[in-house]
Write an enzyme that holds these catalytic residues in place. Structure first.
Site, PDB file in Angstrom:
ATOM      1  N   ALA A  71     -40.988  53.163  74.225  1.00  0.00           N
ATOM      2  CA  ALA A  71     -40.234  54.171  75.244  1.00  0.00           C
ATOM      3  C   ALA A  71     -38.831  54.445  74.961  1.00  0.00           C
ATOM      4  CB  ALA A  71     -40.560  53.451  76.656  1.00  0.00           C
ATOM      5  N   THR A  72     -38.119  53.667  74.431  1.00  0.00           N
ATOM      6  CA  THR A  72     -36.754  54.005  73.968  1.00  0.00           C
ATOM      7  C   THR A  72     -36.647  55.015  73.300  1.00  0.00           C
ATOM      8  OG1 THR A  72     -35.751  51.537  74.429  1.00  0.00           O
ATOM      9  CG2 THR A  72     -34.795  52.918  72.882  1.00  0.00           C
ATOM     10  N   ALA A 202     -46.534  50.675  75.012  1.00  0.00           N
ATOM     11  CA  ALA A 202     -47.600  49.709  74.881  1.00  0.00           C
ATOM     12  C   ALA A 202     -47.729  48.340  75.265  1.00  0.00           C
ATOM     13  CB  ALA A 202     -48.286  49.884  73.534  1.00  0.00           C
ATOM     14  N   THR A 239     -46.462  59.503  58.988  1.00  0.00           N
ATOM     15  CA  THR A 239     -47.712  59.023  59.029  1.00  0.00           C
ATOM     16  C   THR A 239     -47.748  58.206  60.456  1.00  0.00           C
ATOM     17  OG1 THR A 239     -48.134  59.045  56.557  1.00  0.00           O
ATOM     18  CG2 THR A 239     -49.666  57.697  57.861  1.00  0.00           C
ATOM     19  N   CYS A 328     -33.723  44.166  77.529  1.00  0.00           N
ATOM     20  CA  CYS A 328     -32.755  44.970  76.676  1.00  0.00           C
ATOM     21  C   CYS A 328     -31.127  44.655  76.937  1.00  0.00           C
ATOM     22  CB  CYS A 328     -33.103  46.471  76.780  1.00  0.00           C
ATOM     23  SG  CYS A 328     -34.848  46.715  76.504  1.00  0.00           S
TER      24      CYS A 328
END
Length: 398
Positions: A71-72, A202, A239, A328
């Site tokens: 998400a960062t 996730a 990829t 964080c």
């Protein structure tokens, strides 16, 4: 016994997720963008994973979900792309966010301020929630983006995303929400909430670390995050990490079905409430922001006379993991910024302890945690120079 109560920092990978991922390391390893049969085996499973993601957040078929590393990354992409698309190449120069956002948003906005962008950091109310009317009042003609989190990572407080989304839609302003702490805990429906962009990771809902996503509503243009290939519709070249993407899809499927949400609300909420009630029986303890309108797994409690770092050390000696706030920013020893935003005094701002549970916690673990939290509070208050400890303050039973 080990008791993990820091699930807002990260969660364990569900064994069902791990089993789903395993074949895509050594057995099914073809590049999904190639044309041979090795690739098709990967590709078909990736499509299934994407279907799980779309279903999990209520996205429409014509919308995009771009796989990111977390998400960062997604948050930075949104903020900096808006700068490129609507500020440098447009006639807007204003971004609105809140004072209690994750550092991935606030730090990105701080960076844009050095480039001359005007950023408004809105304060929350006494309950730790950002009121929609405050957002509405802050929007100007040159506002390019509003970015407000769905659920706060420290208090679990839910923000009025649908109402803010309606305001932004009416005013023609792009609306982004960081839903990292909401998915799997409450129902997240991007169409109902009127969000244009939404980030998630996730590892916050029992998937693997190192993979996340960005929802992009149909018609919303963002400068590609990485150039060099046609992957992810050309928006993020490179990829794809197939195993992680499949793991995230499976984790989303397990976390967002109706029964899973109900389990989180009832079972996890019951354990959180039991832990919280026990701690609040100790004198001079409060839940920051109150107990209403929040995710069912989180509580941020201030324990007067007990430094947060000292409490964590004590708990860790007994196998209990908790937090003083966002992981964080865990190496920072400054006062908790969320508590500062609430207007807490300097002493209380250093005493917040966040306990965040998951579906893997048990009642036996909570009973164990209650005992050792209580013992730690008594011990630390007894040696504290800032707290007047007396025997009548000691609760032998909770």
């Amino acid at each position: 016994m080990e008791v993990y109560l820091d699930n807002n920092a990260t969660t364990k990978v569900d064994e069902k997720v791990f089993e789903e991922m395993k074949p895509f390391f050594c057995e099914v390893y073809g590049n999904p963008n190639s044309l041979h049969s090795f690739a098709s085996k990967s590709h078909s499973k990736m499509v299934e994973a994407l279907d799980y993601l779309y279903d999990g957040i209520g996205a429409a078929d014509e919308d995009d979900i771009i796989i990111t590393s977390n998400a960062t990354e997604a948050n930075n992409w949104v903020v900096k792309s808006v700068w490129l698309d609507k500020i440098l190449d447009g006639d807007k120069n204003h971004i609105i966010t809140s004072e209690v956002e994750h550092p991935a948003i606030t730090a990105a906005c701080n960076f844009l301020e050095t480039k001359g962008v005007e950023v408004t950091y809105l304060n929350v109310n006494a309950e730790g929630v950002l009121e929609a009317k405050v957002v509405e009042d802050a929007i100007k003609d040159d506002t390019a983006l509003v970015s407000i989190m769905w659920a706060n990572n420290e208090t679990g407080k839910l923000f009025p995303i649908k109402e803010i989304g309606e305001i932004c839609k009416a005013k023609g302003v792009l609306f982004h929400s960081d839903a990292t702490q909401a998915i799997g805990k409450v129902t997240v429906d991007v169409q109902d909430a009127n969000v244009d962009l939404m980030s998630f990771s996730a590892h916050k809902f029992h998937g693997p670390k190192g993979v996340g996503g960005l929802y992009i509503k149909k018609g919303v243009e963002l400068t590609p995050h990485m150039h060099g290939g046609n992957q992810m519709d050309g928006r993020r070249a490179g990829t794809v990490d197939v195993a992680s993407m499949i793991g995230m899809g499976k984790a989303m499927h397990l976390a967002t079905n109706t029964m899973a949400i109900a389990y989180e609300k009832n079972h996890v909420g019951m354990l959180r409430d039991k832990l919280e009630r026990a701690i609040l029986k100790l004198p001079d303890t409060i839940v920051i922001g109150g107990t209403g309108n929040r995710t069912p797994n989180t509580t941020l409690i201030s324990i007067k006379g007990v430094e947060g770092e000292s409490m964590l050390w004590d708990l860790n000696q007994n196998g209990i993991g908790a937090s003083t706030g966002s992981a964080c920013a865990s190496e920072e020893l400054e006062a908790n910024p969320v508590m500062n935003a609430f207007g807490s005094d300097s002493e209380l701002a250093h005493t917040g302890i966040r306990f965040s549970l998951s579906r893997f916690n048990t009642e036996e673990q909570i009973d164990y945690a209650i005992k050792h939290i209580t013992d730690a509070v008594h011990r630390l208050r007894n040696i504290s120079s800032s707290y007047a400890y007396t025997p009548k303050n000691h609760h032998s039973e909770l």
